[in-house]
Write a protein that holds these residues in place. Structure first.
Motif, PDB file in Angstrom:
ATOM      1  N   GLU A  50      30.902  39.110  35.889  1.00 32.56           N
ATOM      2  CA  GLU A  50      32.336  39.221  36.716  1.00 32.56           C
ATOM      3  C   GLU A  50      33.205  38.198  36.246  1.00 32.56           C
ATOM      4  N   GLY A  51      32.767  36.981  35.809  1.00 28.36           N
ATOM      5  CA  GLY A  51      33.679  35.918  35.227  1.00 28.36           C
ATOM      6  C   GLY A  51      34.040  36.216  34.033  1.00 28.36           C
ATOM      7  N   ARG A  52      33.491  36.875  32.990  1.00 29.34           N
ATOM      8  CA  ARG A  52      33.776  37.259  31.818  1.00 29.34           C
ATOM      9  C   ARG A  52      34.760  38.659  31.724  1.00 29.34           C
ATOM     10  N   ALA A  53      34.893  39.317  32.793  1.00 26.29           N
ATOM     11  CA  ALA A  53      35.611  40.485  33.178  1.00 26.29           C
ATOM     12  C   ALA A  53      36.877  39.764  33.522  1.00 26.29           C
ATOM     13  N   ARG A  54      36.989  38.791  34.407  1.00 21.18           N
ATOM     14  CA  ARG A  54      37.986  38.032  34.743  1.00 21.18           C
ATOM     15  C   ARG A  54      38.892  37.309  33.620  1.00 21.18           C
ATOM     16  N   ALA A  55      38.077  36.700  33.058  1.00 19.53           N
ATOM     17  CA  ALA A  55      38.477  35.975  31.697  1.00 19.53           C
ATOM     18  C   ALA A  55      39.516  37.011  30.762  1.00 19.53           C
ATOM     19  N   PHE A  56      38.742  38.222  30.602  1.00 23.84           N
ATOM     20  CA  PHE A  56      39.507  39.124  29.722  1.00 23.84           C
ATOM     21  C   PHE A  56      40.571  39.945  30.405  1.00 23.84           C
ATOM     22  N   TYR A  57      40.429  40.606  31.406  1.00 17.21           N
ATOM     23  CA  TYR A  57      41.320  41.379  31.953  1.00 17.21           C
ATOM     24  C   TYR A  57      42.469  40.613  32.849  1.00 17.21           C
ATOM     25  N   GLY A  58      41.675  39.823  33.590  1.00 20.69           N
ATOM     26  CA  GLY A  58      42.830  38.762  34.354  1.00 20.69           C
ATOM     27  C   GLY A  58      43.586  37.864  33.521  1.00 20.69           C
ATOM     28  N   GLU A  59      42.773  36.886  32.829  1.00 20.96           N
ATOM     29  CA  GLU A  59      43.442  35.831  32.138  1.00 20.96           C
ATOM     30  C   GLU A  59      44.272  36.390  30.913  1.00 20.96           C
ATOM     31  N   LEU A  60      43.466  37.050  30.016  1.00 22.57           N
ATOM     32  CA  LEU A  60      43.931  37.082  28.773  1.00 22.57           C
ATOM     33  C   LEU A  60      45.087  38.320  28.788  1.00 22.57           C
ATOM     34  N   LEU A  61      44.726  39.301  29.503  1.00 18.10           N
ATOM     35  CA  LEU A  61      45.695  40.737  29.578  1.00 18.10           C
ATOM     36  C   LEU A  61      46.674  40.330  30.618  1.00 18.10           C
ATOM     37  N   GLY A  62      46.409  39.628  31.576  1.00 18.33           N
ATOM     38  CA  GLY A  62      47.472  39.233  32.583  1.00 18.33           C
ATOM     39  C   GLY A  62      47.413  40.318  33.770  1.00 18.33           C
ATOM     40  N   MET A  63      46.363  41.057  33.850  1.00 20.48           N
ATOM     41  CA  MET A  63      46.154  41.965  34.827  1.00 20.48           C
ATOM     42  C   MET A  63      45.924  41.494  36.185  1.00 20.48           C
ATOM     43  N   ALA A  64      46.255  42.017  37.514  1.00 20.90           N
ATOM     44  CA  ALA A  64      46.010  41.570  38.708  1.00 20.90           C
ATOM     45  C   ALA A  64      44.748  41.939  39.305  1.00 20.90           C
ATOM     46  N   GLU A  65      43.938  40.818  39.902  1.00 18.78           N
ATOM     47  CA  GLU A  65      42.597  41.508  40.583  1.00 18.78           C
ATOM     48  C   GLU A  65      43.071  41.962  41.727  1.00 18.78           C
ATOM     49  N   LEU A  66      42.350  43.365  42.219  1.00 15.95           N
ATOM     50  CA  LEU A  66      42.548  44.094  43.211  1.00 15.95           C
ATOM     51  C   LEU A  66      41.212  43.829  44.292  1.00 15.95           C
ATOM     52  N   PRO A  67      41.497  43.648  45.375  1.00 21.20           N
ATOM     53  CA  PRO A  67      40.359  43.473  46.429  1.00 21.20           C
ATOM     54  C   PRO A  67      39.551  44.812  46.555  1.00 21.20           C
ATOM     55  N   LYS A  68      38.441  44.636  46.565  1.00 20.83           N
ATOM     56  CA  LYS A  68      37.349  45.889  46.538  1.00 20.83           C
ATOM     57  C   LYS A  68      37.194  46.108  48.040  1.00 20.83           C
ATOM     58  N   PRO A  69      37.028  47.495  48.410  1.00 23.17           N
ATOM     59  CA  PRO A  69      36.594  47.698  49.709  1.00 23.17           C
ATOM     60  C   PRO A  69      35.298  47.139  50.027  1.00 23.17           C
ATOM     61  N   PRO A  70      35.263  46.561  51.041  1.00 24.17           N
ATOM     62  CA  PRO A  70      33.991  45.735  51.578  1.00 24.17           C
ATOM     63  C   PRO A  70      32.728  46.394  51.081  1.00 24.17           C
ATOM     64  N   VAL A  71      32.708  47.674  51.501  1.00 22.58           N
ATOM     65  CA  VAL A  71      31.363  48.626  51.198  1.00 22.58           C
ATOM     66  C   VAL A  71      31.077  48.510  49.904  1.00 22.58           C
ATOM     67  N   LEU A  72      32.076  48.362  49.141  1.00 25.05           N
ATOM     68  CA  LEU A  72      31.971  48.333  47.370  1.00 25.05           C
ATOM     69  C   LEU A  72      31.773  47.220  47.024  1.00 25.05           C
TER      70      LEU A  72
END
Length: 258
Positions: A157-179
């Motif tokens: 998940e850290g690699r995903a956050r670095a690419f989609y979140g930090e590099l591309l500037g996308m906001a992370e959405l909270p996942k439903p607890p069950v997911l």
């Protein structure tokens, strides 16, 4: 279908003028003639209706604002380098500068910079053909795209956050607890939503891929290359600026200029 309809715009008209004055004009003429292959909305209306289809055809002009940050001397020239100008440059090879110099000056006059950037109108033709009577009055089965999903290995998940979140500037959405207990992470920017899910025995996707739209493709390319992501520009679709790269997990990602 859609096709570029900007072949009479200054970006292309000036290209033909400069090429006609070039010492190697005879070599350039066939390349430029092939670039005039697309038709008007009326042309596609005739073709589709002649095939027995009910047809809607229209034109839209997108007003791109190039280089709002003011980091490029010739943003329109950089735009056409990856589209209509590319086959011309391939013909000229090492002699390309003899055409680029006068072409650059004419583009600067045709597309002056304004305080907010360089306005660049881009016209496209759209046409939709339907078989007569197909699902008359019925609601469409598909009305949009909610999200795309890519995969990662457990703990990535850290690699995903670095690419989609930090590099591309996308906001992370909270996942439903069950997911959320399954791992992975979700991102949104505008109408684009990417779900990154944990997959056992993960293997990066090399062919299947999401395609994201960017308001500043050059800035995206700059950010990617600065941190070591390779960028491959692709002009296979006329009039579409796009690049391919891989996310932090190795999945193929396409990004287009909006």
């Amino acid at each position: 279908m859609q096709a570029p309809a900007n072949l009479d715009a200054p970006s292309h008209a000036l290209m033909r003028e400069v090429a006609a004055d070039h010492p190697r004009a005879a070599e350039l003429a066939p390349v430029l003639d092939r670039s005039r292959a697309s038709g008007s909305a009326t042309d596609y209306l005739r073709l589709l209706t002649a095939s027995g289809l009910e047809t809607d055809a229209w034109e839209t002009t997108y007003l791109h604002v190039l280089d709002p940050a003011g980091t490029q001397e010739d943003p329109v020239l950089e735009w056409v380098r990856g589209t209509g100008l590319r086959p011309v440059l391939e013909v000229l090879g090492d002699d390309a500068q003899s055409l680029l110099a006068p072409y650059r000056e004419r583009l600067r006059s045709a597309y002056p910079r304004e305080p907010h950037g360089v306005p660049f109108p881009f016209r496209r033709v759209f046409a939709v053909g339907r078989r007569p009577g197909a699902r008359d009055g019925a609601a469409p089965l598909v009305v949009g795209l909610d999200h795309v999903q890519v995969s990662c290995a457990a703990g990535d998940e850290g690699r995903a956050r670095a690419f989609y979140g930090e590099l591309l500037g996308m906001a992370e959405l909270p996942k439903p607890p069950v997911l959320a207990v399954r791992g992975g992470c979700w991102f949104r920017s505008g109408s684009a939503v990417v779900h990154v899910g944990v997959e056992p025995d993960f293997s990066p996707a090399r062919k299947a891929h999401p395609c994201l739209l960017s308001g500043d493709l050059d800035e995206v390319a700059r950010r990617l290359t600065m941190v070591g992501h390779y960028v491959t520009w692709d002009d296979a679709i006329p009039g579409v600026r796009r690049l391919h790269t891989h996310d932090g997990m190795g999945n193929r990602v396409e990004i287009q200029q909006a």
